[in-house]
Write a protein that holds these residues in place. Structure first.
Motif, PDB file in Angstrom:
ATOM      1  N   PHE A 183      -4.317  20.951 -46.634  1.00  0.00           N
ATOM      2  CA  PHE A 183      -3.041  21.517 -46.184  1.00  0.00           C
ATOM      3  C   PHE A 183      -2.242  22.061 -47.356  1.00  0.00           C
ATOM      4  CE2 PHE A 183       1.377  21.470 -44.900  1.00  0.00           C
ATOM      5  CZ  PHE A 183       1.338  21.989 -43.612  1.00  0.00           C
ATOM      6  N   MET A 184      -2.202  21.332 -48.463  1.00  0.00           N
ATOM      7  CA  MET A 184      -1.458  21.797 -49.642  1.00  0.00           C
ATOM      8  C   MET A 184      -2.077  23.064 -50.206  1.00  0.00           C
ATOM      9  SD  MET A 184       1.253  21.064 -51.402  1.00  0.00           S
ATOM     10  CE  MET A 184       1.596  19.318 -51.157  1.00  0.00           C
ATOM     11  N   LEU A 185      -3.399  23.150 -50.230  1.00  0.00           N
ATOM     12  CA  LEU A 185      -4.064  24.365 -50.710  1.00  0.00           C
ATOM     13  C   LEU A 185      -3.732  25.570 -49.828  1.00  0.00           C
ATOM     14  CD1 LEU A 185      -7.598  23.020 -51.730  1.00  0.00           C
ATOM     15  CD2 LEU A 185      -5.844  23.968 -53.254  1.00  0.00           C
TER      16      LEU A 185
ATOM     17  N   ALA B  12       2.271  22.887 -56.691  1.00  0.00           N
ATOM     18  CA  ALA B  12       1.514  22.348 -55.562  1.00  0.00           C
ATOM     19  C   ALA B  12       0.791  21.071 -55.971  1.00  0.00           C
ATOM     20  CB  ALA B  12       0.523  23.391 -55.049  1.00  0.00           C
ATOM     21  N   PHE B  13       0.240  21.060 -57.187  1.00  0.00           N
ATOM     22  CA  PHE B  13      -0.446  19.858 -57.672  1.00  0.00           C
ATOM     23  C   PHE B  13       0.537  18.699 -57.796  1.00  0.00           C
ATOM     24  CE2 PHE B  13      -1.643  17.059 -61.192  1.00  0.00           C
ATOM     25  CZ  PHE B  13      -2.891  16.615 -60.750  1.00  0.00           C
TER      26      PHE B  13
ATOM     27  N   CYS C 138       3.356  18.232 -56.090  1.00  0.00           N
ATOM     28  CA  CYS C 138       3.678  17.764 -54.731  1.00  0.00           C
ATOM     29  C   CYS C 138       2.516  16.976 -54.142  1.00  0.00           C
ATOM     30  CB  CYS C 138       4.008  18.953 -53.828  1.00  0.00           C
ATOM     31  SG  CYS C 138       5.580  19.742 -54.196  1.00  0.00           S
ATOM     32  N   TRP C 139       1.312  17.461 -54.381  1.00  0.00           N
ATOM     33  CA  TRP C 139       0.121  16.769 -53.879  1.00  0.00           C
ATOM     34  C   TRP C 139       0.032  15.360 -54.470  1.00  0.00           C
ATOM     35  CZ3 TRP C 139      -4.021  14.803 -56.672  1.00  0.00           C
ATOM     36  CH2 TRP C 139      -5.127  14.380 -55.924  1.00  0.00           C
ATOM     37  N   PHE C 140       0.283  15.250 -55.771  1.00  0.00           N
ATOM     38  CA  PHE C 140       0.202  13.948 -56.448  1.00  0.00           C
ATOM     39  C   PHE C 140       1.255  12.990 -55.904  1.00  0.00           C
ATOM     40  CE2 PHE C 140       1.165  11.008 -59.936  1.00  0.00           C
ATOM     41  CZ  PHE C 140      -0.109  10.506 -60.180  1.00  0.00           C
ATOM     42  N   VAL C 141       2.497  13.468 -55.747  1.00  0.00           N
ATOM     43  CA  VAL C 141       3.552  12.617 -55.181  1.00  0.00           C
ATOM     44  C   VAL C 141       3.203  12.233 -53.749  1.00  0.00           C
ATOM     45  CG1 VAL C 141       5.995  12.497 -54.547  1.00  0.00           C
ATOM     46  CG2 VAL C 141       5.315  13.612 -56.685  1.00  0.00           C
ATOM     47  N   GLY C 142       2.573  13.166 -53.040  1.00  0.00           N
ATOM     48  CA  GLY C 142       2.186  12.904 -51.660  1.00  0.00           C
ATOM     49  C   GLY C 142       1.181  11.786 -51.508  1.00  0.00           C
ATOM     50  N   LEU C 143       0.449  11.475 -52.567  1.00  0.00           N
ATOM     51  CA  LEU C 143      -0.486  10.353 -52.509  1.00  0.00           C
ATOM     52  C   LEU C 143       0.251   9.040 -52.236  1.00  0.00           C
ATOM     53  CD1 LEU C 143      -2.955  11.152 -55.442  1.00  0.00           C
ATOM     54  CD2 LEU C 143      -3.292  11.533 -52.992  1.00  0.00           C
ATOM     55  N   GLY C 144       1.503   8.969 -52.665  1.00  0.00           N
ATOM     56  CA  GLY C 144       2.303   7.779 -52.360  1.00  0.00           C
ATOM     57  C   GLY C 144       2.486   7.615 -50.864  1.00  0.00           C
ATOM     58  N   THR C 145       2.695   8.721 -50.156  1.00  0.00           N
ATOM     59  CA  THR C 145       2.801   8.668 -48.693  1.00  0.00           C
ATOM     60  C   THR C 145       1.465   8.287 -48.071  1.00  0.00           C
ATOM     61  OG1 THR C 145       4.589  10.299 -48.610  1.00  0.00           O
ATOM     62  CG2 THR C 145       3.267  10.033 -46.624  1.00  0.00           C
ATOM     63  N   VAL C 146       0.377   8.865 -48.586  1.00  0.00           N
ATOM     64  CA  VAL C 146      -0.961   8.524 -48.094  1.00  0.00           C
ATOM     65  C   VAL C 146      -1.196   7.021 -48.201  1.00  0.00           C
ATOM     66  CG1 VAL C 146      -3.430   8.723 -48.567  1.00  0.00           C
ATOM     67  CG2 VAL C 146      -1.994  10.775 -48.564  1.00  0.00           C
ATOM     68  N   PHE C 147      -0.900   6.469 -49.366  1.00  0.00           N
ATOM     69  CA  PHE C 147      -1.173   5.054 -49.611  1.00  0.00           C
ATOM     70  C   PHE C 147      -0.200   4.131 -48.869  1.00  0.00           C
ATOM     71  CE2 PHE C 147      -2.845   6.540 -53.993  1.00  0.00           C
ATOM     72  CZ  PHE C 147      -4.023   6.951 -53.395  1.00  0.00           C
ATOM     73  N   SER C 148       0.951   4.690 -48.429  1.00  0.00           N
ATOM     74  CA  SER C 148       1.915   3.873 -47.684  1.00  0.00           C
ATOM     75  C   SER C 148       1.333   3.377 -46.372  1.00  0.00           C
ATOM     76  CB  SER C 148       3.186   4.688 -47.397  1.00  0.00           C
ATOM     77  OG  SER C 148       3.880   4.991 -48.583  1.00  0.00           O
TER      78      SER C 148
END
Length: 467
Positions: free
Chosen positions: A160-162, A354-355, A357-367
């Motif tokens: 999605f980010m790509l 984008a990278f 945002c993607w990296f910060v988004g990993l926090g949401t993934v792991f939540s």
């Protein structure tokens, strides 16, 4: 005095492209499930009337303020406020308000991309027939399996980010304009297809009554929610509309365009409700499910109805496009700012943002999985206490980011922009940009930006924090 500034990023071909862009920014995941859900919970027709009034008194004035600031300066939000403040004889520090808004947009994008990735996953799952003949418990367990798999979530989050980054990297004309000319008509077509399908379920009028029956006793209950949703539904407060306004032709009428976007956004939200609730009722489900409506109730409904597999694919394509059009508007303000301030190419700036945002988004993934059981120590009065993310009503990483952006930064950003346009820019600059022939309309617009919208935002802000 009129301004003849030109954006270094390019410009929209017409005001209709801006309307498509601004509507795409506004119509996101919230328009697909949150607005219809709130209509049903807070009094049907009463809530709709309050929502329309709040759009006119709060949402539209803030959108008008953002758009005229952007078109006046023809630059990214932070640079726009800096340049216009100096021109009006005020401090350049106003730019910090816009810069905070652009950071907020990136934080929102970090978790928005994760949820947008869920919709991409469900397109494949629905197309494979994974939901055919399932029970509600099976769908709930399926969704639980999806969010508990960090690798799966990361994959779709990355895709999605790509997709969002590719559009932004190609520029205003080749990327944004060309994609929006395809995405927005397709979004409307798919909503109409779903609406037509819902009319065949035999429960269409039940959905109409659920949304529009007037319940006077719920008027006051829905007032604050209507104010809050009116403000947030137009995607104001982060600079997205401002940067889109920077690409808007000078010949286009600001007021007519903003009113058109507000009406179109509301129309899409209403159509979404009319399309979805008959399907939910036909499956015998509870329509007041909130987030669960999208990823649990509706997959079950589509999986147990005639032609449901095909219509389910159409629905999640609709959700993905709505999320995609909103995501690109969140990335564009900071990309434009860094392109203006550095010598880096647009593609390179887009990649790094984008990278990030993607990296910060990993926090949401792991939540939703790895960090769900994570424990940490907090020093309280010299004593260390062990806590768990999300335990005992607390917020996890995703909850913290969501709370900080939606309940604190968005209202403050909107307040900053509407106060700047109403009080800092000066009457003549606003008058020149609005180009209203009627003195009455100009006075009304300025009054809404100076007094009504700021007071409304402060009320929403206080209510959100109190909650």
């Amino acid at each position: 005095m009129s301004t003849d500034k030109v954006s270094v990023h390019g410009s929209w071909a017409s005001r209709w492209v801006f309307i498509f862009a601004a509507t795409g920014s506004a119509v996101g995941l919230g328009s697909i499930w949150k607005f219809p859900y709130m209509v049903g919970v807070y009094g049907g027709g009463a809530f709709v009337l309050m929502f329309l009034a709040c759009i006119a008194l709060i949402g539209a004035p803030v959108m008008l303020a953002e758009t005229l600031i952007g078109r006046r300066a023809r630059q990214s939000p932070a640079n726009a406020l800096k340049v216009l403040a100096v021109e009006a004889g005020h401090s350049a520090k106003w730019s910090w308000g816009a810069f905070a808004g652009m950071i907020t947009a990136l934080l929102i994008l970090s978790f928005y991309s994760v949820v947008g990735g869920w919709s991409l996953d469900y397109i494949i799952d629905m197309g494979r027939g994974d939901f055919q003949g399932v029970t509600p418990d099976q769908v709930g367990a399926y969704f639980g399996d999806v969010i508990s798999d960090p690798w799966r979530l990361t994959l779709w989050h990355t895709i999605f980010m790509l997709l969002s980054a590719v559009v932004i990297a190609r520029g205003v004309v080749a990327g944004l304009e060309r994609s929006l000319r395809i995405m927005m008509p397709l979004l409307f077509v798919m909503i109409l297809v779903l609406l037509g399908y819902s009319m065949t379920t035999g429960h269409f009028m039940e959905g109409v009554h659920f949304m529009f029956d007037f319940q006077p006793e719920k008027v006051m209950d829905g007032l604050l929610p209507a104010m809050g949703h009116a403000f947030f539904s137009l995607s104001v407060g982060v600079g997205s509309i401002m940067i889109y306004g920077a690409y808007m032709p000078k010949s286009a009428s600001l007021t007519k365009t903003v009113v058109g976007v507000a009406l179109l956004d509301t129309f899409v939200s209403l159509l979404a409700g009319l399309a979805l609730f008959p399907i939910v009722f036909a499956a015998g489900l509870n329509p007041s499910e909130g987030p669960g409506l999208m990823f649990v109730s509706l997959p079950f409904a589509f999986g147990n109805m005639a032609f449901g597999q095909f219509m389910g694919v159409v629905f999640f394509l609709l959700v993905a496009i709505a999320a995609w059009s909103s995501a690109i508007s969140l990335l564009e303000p900071m990309v434009a700012y860094l392109v203006e301030r550095t010598r880096l190419s647009r593609a390179w700036v887009t990649f790094w943002l984008a990278f990030t945002c993607w990296f910060v988004g990993l926090g949401t993934v792991f939540s939703f999985n790895i960090w769900k059981q994570a424990k940490f120590f907090v020093n309280e009065g010299g004593m260390f206490h062990l806590y768990q993310w999300g335990a005992t009503g607390g917020l996890d990483f995703f909850g913290v980011i969501d709370f900080f952006t939606s309940r604190i930064m968005l209202p403050l950003g909107g307040l900053c922009f509407v106060v700047f346009a109403g009080w800092v820019m000066g009457r003549e600059a606003v008058r020149d940009e609005l180009s209203l022939r009627s003195p009455v309309l100009f006075t009304l617009s300025l009054f809404l930006m100076r007094y009504v919208a700021p007071i409304g935002i402060l009320v929403v802000f206080a209510a959100q924090l109190w909650k």
